[in-house]
Write a protein that holds these residues in place. Structure first.
Motif, PDB file in Angstrom:
ATOM      1  N   THR B 172     -36.663  27.793 -15.754  1.00 32.43           N
ATOM      2  CA  THR B 172     -37.921  28.193 -16.384  1.00 32.43           C
ATOM      3  C   THR B 172     -39.029  27.192 -16.084  1.00 32.43           C
ATOM      4  OG1 THR B 172     -37.154  27.149 -18.399  1.00 32.43           O
ATOM      5  CG2 THR B 172     -36.920  29.530 -18.282  1.00 32.43           C
ATOM      6  N   GLY B 173     -38.691  26.120 -15.392  1.00 28.76           N
ATOM      7  CA  GLY B 173     -39.721  25.199 -14.940  1.00 28.76           C
ATOM      8  C   GLY B 173     -40.237  24.246 -15.991  1.00 28.76           C
ATOM      9  N   ILE B 174     -39.456  24.016 -17.059  1.00 27.79           N
ATOM     10  CA  ILE B 174     -39.902  23.041 -18.051  1.00 27.79           C
ATOM     11  C   ILE B 174     -39.363  21.676 -17.654  1.00 27.79           C
ATOM     12  CG2 ILE B 174     -37.963  23.499 -19.613  1.00 27.79           C
ATOM     13  CD1 ILE B 174     -39.887  22.865 -21.900  1.00 27.79           C
ATOM     14  N   LYS B 175     -40.196  20.676 -17.837  1.00 29.04           N
ATOM     15  CA  LYS B 175     -39.814  19.340 -17.408  1.00 29.04           C
ATOM     16  C   LYS B 175     -38.738  18.774 -18.346  1.00 29.04           C
ATOM     17  CE  LYS B 175     -41.725  14.871 -16.432  1.00 29.04           C
ATOM     18  NZ  LYS B 175     -42.694  13.914 -16.888  1.00 29.04           N
ATOM     19  N   LEU B 176     -37.712  18.171 -17.782  1.00 29.73           N
ATOM     20  CA  LEU B 176     -36.663  17.545 -18.591  1.00 29.73           C
ATOM     21  C   LEU B 176     -37.022  16.091 -18.832  1.00 29.73           C
ATOM     22  CD1 LEU B 176     -33.756  19.247 -16.733  1.00 29.73           C
ATOM     23  CD2 LEU B 176     -33.967  19.282 -19.208  1.00 29.73           C
ATOM     24  N   LEU B 177     -37.331  15.753 -20.085  1.00 32.05           N
ATOM     25  CA  LEU B 177     -37.704  14.364 -20.376  1.00 32.05           C
ATOM     26  C   LEU B 177     -36.476  13.467 -20.400  1.00 32.05           C
ATOM     27  CD1 LEU B 177     -40.326  14.956 -23.181  1.00 32.05           C
ATOM     28  CD2 LEU B 177     -40.733  14.526 -20.770  1.00 32.05           C
ATOM     29  N   GLY B 178     -35.329  14.042 -20.772  1.00 32.90           N
ATOM     30  CA  GLY B 178     -34.107  13.245 -20.774  1.00 32.90           C
ATOM     31  C   GLY B 178     -33.104  13.714 -21.807  1.00 32.90           C
ATOM     32  N   ILE B 179     -31.976  12.984 -21.849  1.00 29.32           N
ATOM     33  CA  ILE B 179     -30.865  13.352 -22.727  1.00 29.32           C
ATOM     34  C   ILE B 179     -30.659  12.296 -23.808  1.00 29.32           C
ATOM     35  CG2 ILE B 179     -28.347  13.628 -22.825  1.00 29.32           C
ATOM     36  CD1 ILE B 179     -28.408  14.917 -20.170  1.00 29.32           C
ATOM     37  N   VAL B 180     -30.490  12.744 -25.048  1.00 25.21           N
ATOM     38  CA  VAL B 180     -30.088  11.864 -26.133  1.00 25.21           C
ATOM     39  C   VAL B 180     -28.630  12.182 -26.461  1.00 25.21           C
ATOM     40  CG1 VAL B 180     -30.440  11.256 -28.560  1.00 25.21           C
ATOM     41  CG2 VAL B 180     -32.413  11.759 -27.113  1.00 25.21           C
ATOM     42  N   GLU B 181     -27.786  11.165 -26.431  1.00 25.59           N
ATOM     43  CA  GLU B 181     -26.383  11.373 -26.796  1.00 25.59           C
ATOM     44  C   GLU B 181     -26.223  11.025 -28.271  1.00 25.59           C
ATOM     45  OE1 GLU B 181     -23.246   9.896 -24.098  1.00 25.59           O
ATOM     46  OE2 GLU B 181     -22.317   8.994 -25.862  1.00 25.59           O
ATOM     47  N   ASN B 182     -25.761  12.009 -29.044  1.00 24.56           N
ATOM     48  CA  ASN B 182     -25.645  11.817 -30.495  1.00 24.56           C
ATOM     49  C   ASN B 182     -24.166  11.787 -30.886  1.00 24.56           C
ATOM     50  OD1 ASN B 182     -26.492  11.602 -33.164  1.00 24.56           O
ATOM     51  ND2 ASN B 182     -26.787  13.791 -33.439  1.00 24.56           N
ATOM     52  N   MET B 183     -23.876  11.268 -32.065  1.00 25.89           N
ATOM     53  CA  MET B 183     -22.510  11.198 -32.622  1.00 25.89           C
ATOM     54  C   MET B 183     -21.546  10.493 -31.679  1.00 25.89           C
ATOM     55  SD  MET B 183     -21.966  14.835 -34.417  1.00 25.89           S
ATOM     56  CE  MET B 183     -23.333  15.855 -34.929  1.00 25.89           C
ATOM     57  N   SER B 184     -22.021   9.405 -31.108  1.00 22.28           N
ATOM     58  CA  SER B 184     -21.189   8.700 -30.151  1.00 22.28           C
ATOM     59  C   SER B 184     -20.564   7.493 -30.830  1.00 22.28           C
ATOM     60  CB  SER B 184     -22.070   8.263 -28.993  1.00 22.28           C
ATOM     61  OG  SER B 184     -21.337   7.454 -28.130  1.00 22.28           O
ATOM     62  N   GLY B 185     -19.379   7.649 -31.358  1.00 20.95           N
ATOM     63  CA  GLY B 185     -18.705   6.503 -31.956  1.00 20.95           C
ATOM     64  C   GLY B 185     -19.012   6.344 -33.432  1.00 20.95           C
ATOM     65  N   PHE B 186     -17.992   6.032 -34.191  1.00 27.92           N
ATOM     66  CA  PHE B 186     -18.138   5.824 -35.628  1.00 27.92           C
ATOM     67  C   PHE B 186     -17.502   4.490 -35.965  1.00 27.92           C
ATOM     68  CE2 PHE B 186     -16.094   6.246 -39.853  1.00 27.92           C
ATOM     69  CZ  PHE B 186     -17.246   6.328 -40.618  1.00 27.92           C
ATOM     70  N   VAL B 187     -18.276   3.634 -36.636  1.00 30.76           N
ATOM     71  CA  VAL B 187     -17.751   2.330 -37.017  1.00 30.76           C
ATOM     72  C   VAL B 187     -17.181   2.443 -38.426  1.00 30.76           C
ATOM     73  CG1 VAL B 187     -18.333  -0.070 -37.428  1.00 30.76           C
ATOM     74  CG2 VAL B 187     -19.420   1.159 -35.550  1.00 30.76           C
ATOM     75  N   CYS B 188     -15.878   2.234 -38.539  1.00 33.28           N
ATOM     76  CA  CYS B 188     -15.209   2.354 -39.839  1.00 33.28           C
ATOM     77  C   CYS B 188     -15.792   1.320 -40.801  1.00 33.28           C
ATOM     78  CB  CYS B 188     -13.708   2.121 -39.673  1.00 33.28           C
ATOM     79  SG  CYS B 188     -12.812   2.164 -41.229  1.00 33.28           S
ATOM     80  N   PRO B 189     -16.261   1.752 -41.962  1.00 34.08           N
ATOM     81  CA  PRO B 189     -16.867   0.791 -42.903  1.00 34.08           C
ATOM     82  C   PRO B 189     -15.831  -0.167 -43.497  1.00 34.08           C
ATOM     83  CG  PRO B 189     -16.807   3.001 -43.848  1.00 34.08           C
ATOM     84  CD  PRO B 189     -16.325   3.129 -42.450  1.00 34.08           C
ATOM     85  N   HIS B 190     -14.534   0.177 -43.389  1.00 31.44           N
ATOM     86  CA  HIS B 190     -13.494  -0.669 -43.975  1.00 31.44           C
ATOM     87  C   HIS B 190     -13.068  -1.780 -43.022  1.00 31.44           C
ATOM     88  CE1 HIS B 190     -13.205   2.399 -47.061  1.00 31.44           C
ATOM     89  NE2 HIS B 190     -13.158   3.299 -46.090  1.00 31.44           N
ATOM     90  N   CYS B 191     -12.913  -1.462 -41.738  1.00 30.29           N
ATOM     91  CA  CYS B 191     -12.379  -2.475 -40.818  1.00 30.29           C
ATOM     92  C   CYS B 191     -13.278  -2.704 -39.602  1.00 30.29           C
ATOM     93  CB  CYS B 191     -10.984  -2.082 -40.355  1.00 30.29           C
ATOM     94  SG  CYS B 191     -10.934  -0.631 -39.303  1.00 30.29           S
ATOM     95  N   THR B 192     -14.433  -2.041 -39.536  1.00 30.54           N
ATOM     96  CA  THR B 192     -15.423  -2.178 -38.461  1.00 30.54           C
ATOM     97  C   THR B 192     -14.899  -1.848 -37.062  1.00 30.54           C
ATOM     98  OG1 THR B 192     -15.084  -4.527 -38.025  1.00 30.54           O
ATOM     99  CG2 THR B 192     -16.687  -3.969 -39.745  1.00 30.54           C
ATOM    100  N   THR B 193     -13.766  -1.132 -36.995  1.00 29.11           N
ATOM    101  CA  THR B 193     -13.309  -0.662 -35.687  1.00 29.11           C
ATOM    102  C   THR B 193     -14.132   0.558 -35.299  1.00 29.11           C
ATOM    103  OG1 THR B 193     -11.097  -1.302 -36.329  1.00 29.11           O
ATOM    104  CG2 THR B 193     -11.275   0.064 -34.365  1.00 29.11           C
ATOM    105  N   CYS B 194     -14.531   0.601 -34.041  1.00 32.83           N
ATOM    106  CA  CYS B 194     -15.322   1.756 -33.613  1.00 32.83           C
ATOM    107  C   CYS B 194     -14.395   2.805 -33.003  1.00 32.83           C
ATOM    108  CB  CYS B 194     -16.366   1.320 -32.587  1.00 32.83           C
ATOM    109  SG  CYS B 194     -17.354   2.702 -32.004  1.00 32.83           S
ATOM    110  N   THR B 195     -14.434   4.018 -33.552  1.00 34.78           N
ATOM    111  CA  THR B 195     -13.641   5.111 -32.992  1.00 34.78           C
ATOM    112  C   THR B 195     -14.589   6.103 -32.340  1.00 34.78           C
ATOM    113  OG1 THR B 195     -12.167   4.864 -34.875  1.00 34.78           O
ATOM    114  CG2 THR B 195     -11.872   6.836 -33.518  1.00 34.78           C
TER     115      THR B 195
END
Lengths: 310, 261
Positions: B172-195
């Motif tokens: 359709t000819g619309i310019k792509l400004l870019g990609i935002v990656e969301n929900m990438s990794g969750f840091v456990c509030p109890h042990c700070t491990t990132c899943t």
């Protein structure tokens, strides 16, 4: 064909042909006369093609990305494993974003044409799948269609696929309450057998999802589709490292349980947010043979669904 | 149409539930926080989320001689919002419409809403590549549109659909400004491990593959979810968070882009 008037109430509405917008519309006389209402010829074709399909189950949610396709896959795989003598079919009517080929591990398969129509893709001995994903040349191919073309495709999926004898056909849907949903309901609904098409609603616990899901439940009520129940997905996350649970999508308003009480529909159960499921979705693996809290929750949900058929 | 609007940004994703509305609202709030006048138009007709996310449910739209008056979030009138949610009698009412009615409504939103002078109009969309998207692209041909921001999660199953949306934008000819990656990794509030619950880096890989900019990676941060229902910007409430960093970058990116004209 002339365009419908700007405020057309829709031909299926009770107001069809009667509101002020209908004045001057060339179809007004057809719309306003209940005896002349033309039935879509596709409906008879669909009924003939699906005459050996016992039950149909719509997997719905007003909200996107809550796990409709994942729940469809999990239910199909679990039911197919526990009832090896029954046959199951999956029809993916998400035309713009088909996910079933990947989830059921059938990416790159082809649909073959036979004398009796398109043959769905075999996933297992007793599971077959049809999706628009099989008809696309590449994963980058976009289906840029307005409603009528999507409806035509859905009609073809229902009337020209050789489903054969099925005990249950599960229909995975896109989010919303629009063309795809109206079409599938109008093709499948048979007023003489009110329980032949029923719906399962999928949601996540947070209010922004429940908000759209309430709309979907009211859609089912308005269309006269009985609701088997609600599945709450991604309800809590158990850290693989320390084992503690976190609510990633917090149920500030009581989650699915409170919504079910409010909307008077049964809650079938909750599935945890399990990275294992997310991984299996991407790779198309079957995880229903494992024993863990997720599959236990799934087993309980399936038992409730099976009970509802008897 | 949109005569007084300087810049139009469309937020898209082929996939549902990846955070289009969250990114749209927080981007609008971030732009306002940095001194811009912003409009936010929600064209998800079957599942409008913007009124809830900004705590504006129950507001009524008024009509003036020039058209519909959007809802302003406060007296300063720096953030104007329009959504079908404001036109429904009850928050549980479904909008059971086929394509032509949806098309008509979106045209009305673009033509008949009295947006005052705006620096940015953000358009939040439903998932897919169908009526709503075709209509908005057709209408935007007549106005200067800066382009589309694509939102995705890192999961393969989301990327499949997002790739289709990118094809849609190219066609359709619309310019792509870019990609935002969301929900990438969750840091456990109890042990700070990132899943990485929904896998990781999928957005970056897609940006490379499609040769469009990667605008940032947002983690799963329940603190951002809690801001739902208010008009608080992540920039003022959680200035140290990585979400705020990404939003700041995004605002800067847009400002540079629009300064070039």
């Amino acid at each position: 064909m002339e365009a419908p008037p700007e405020h057309c109430p829709g031909v299926e509405s009770e107001q069809a042909g009667r509101v002020s917008a209908c004045a001057g519309c060339p179809n007004q006389s057809i719309c306003s006369d209940p005896n002349k209402k033309l039935e879509d010829p596709g409906k008879a074709l669909v009924a003939a093609a699906l005459k050996d399909v016992k039950h149909k189950l719509l997997i719905l949610s007003g909200k996107g990305g809550v796990g409709k396709s994942t729940v469809t896959t999990l239910l199909t795989r679990y039911l197919a494993r526990s009832c090896p003598d029954n046959n199951f079919g999956v029809l993916d009517i998400d035309i713009c974003g088909p996910s079933q080929p990947r989830l059921l591990g059938a990416v790159g398969e082809n649909v073959h044409q036979s004398g009796s129509g398109w043959s769905p893709v075999g996933i297992d001995d007793n599971v077959c799948l049809m999706s628009i994903g099989f008809l696309l040349g590449s994963v980058d191919d976009a289906i840029i269609w307005r409603g009528p073309k999507k409806n035509g495709m859905i009609r073809q999926f229902l009337s020209e696929v050789d489903w054969g004898n099925l005990d249950l056909l599960l229909l995975d849907t896109p989010p919303g309450t629009s063309d795809e949903h109206l079409s599938v309901v109008s093709y499948l609904k048979n007023d003489e057998i009110p329980n032949s098409v029923r719906a399962i609603i999928v949601t996540t616990p947070q209010e922004v999802a429940l908000l759209d899901v309430r709309k979907e439940i009211n859609f089912c009520k308005k269309q006269g589709i009985p609701i088997v129940g609600v599945v709450e997905n991604m309800s809590s996350f158990r850290c693989g490292h320390c084992g503690n649970s976190s609510e990633i999508f917090p149920a500030k308003t009581g989650g699915a349980a409170a919504m079910c009480t409010e909307m008077e529909v049964p809650l079938l159960g909750s599935l945890p947010l399990d990275p294992l499921i997310a991984k299996a979705c991407d790779s198309g693996e079957d995880i229903t043979a494992m024993k863990n809290p997720t599959t236990e929750a799934l087993a309980a949900i399936c038992t409730r669904i099976m009970d509802s058929f008897n | 149409m949109l005569d007084k609007v300087k810049n139009v940004i469309v937020v898209l994703s082929g996939k549902g539930g990846v955070g289009k509305s969250t990114v749209s609202t927080q981007l609008a709030l971030a732009l306002r926080h940095t001194g811009h006048k912003v409009g936010l138009l929600d064209i998800d007709l079957c599942g409008p989320s913007v009124p809830y996310l900004l705590g504006l449910e129950g507001s009524d739209i008024y009509q003036c001689d020039d058209g519909w008056v959007p809802i302003y979030t406060d007296e300063s009138k720096t953030l104007a919002v329009m959504s079908i949610g404001f036109l429904l009698k009850s928050r549980t009412d479904p909008v059971i419409w086929r394509g032509p009615k949806k098309t008509m409504m979106i045209k009305q939103f673009l033509q008949d809403v009295k947006w005052d002078e705006l620096d940015y109009l953000i358009i939040d969309t439903p998932p897919g590549t169908s009526d709503e998207h075709i209509t908005v692209m057709e209408c935007l041909r007549e106005v200067p549109c800066n382009g589309a921001i694509i939102v995705t999660t890192p999961q393969g199953v989301a990327l499949d659909d997002v790739r289709k949306e990118i094809t849609f934008c190219k066609k359709t000819g619309i310019k792509l400004l870019g990609i935002v990656e969301n929900m990438s990794g969750f840091v456990c509030p109890h042990c700070t491990t990132c899943t990485n619950i929904f896998s990781s880096n999928g957005g970056i890989e897609l940006a490379n593959l499609a040769q469009i900019p990667h605008l940032g990676t947002l983690p799963i941060d329940p603190r951002v979810g809690i801001l739902a229902g208010t008009t608080a910007s992540v920039l003022s409430e959680l200035p140290e968070s990585s979400t705020a960093e990404v939003l700041k970058g995004l605002v800067q990116h847009l400002d540079t882009l629009t300064a070039q004209g």
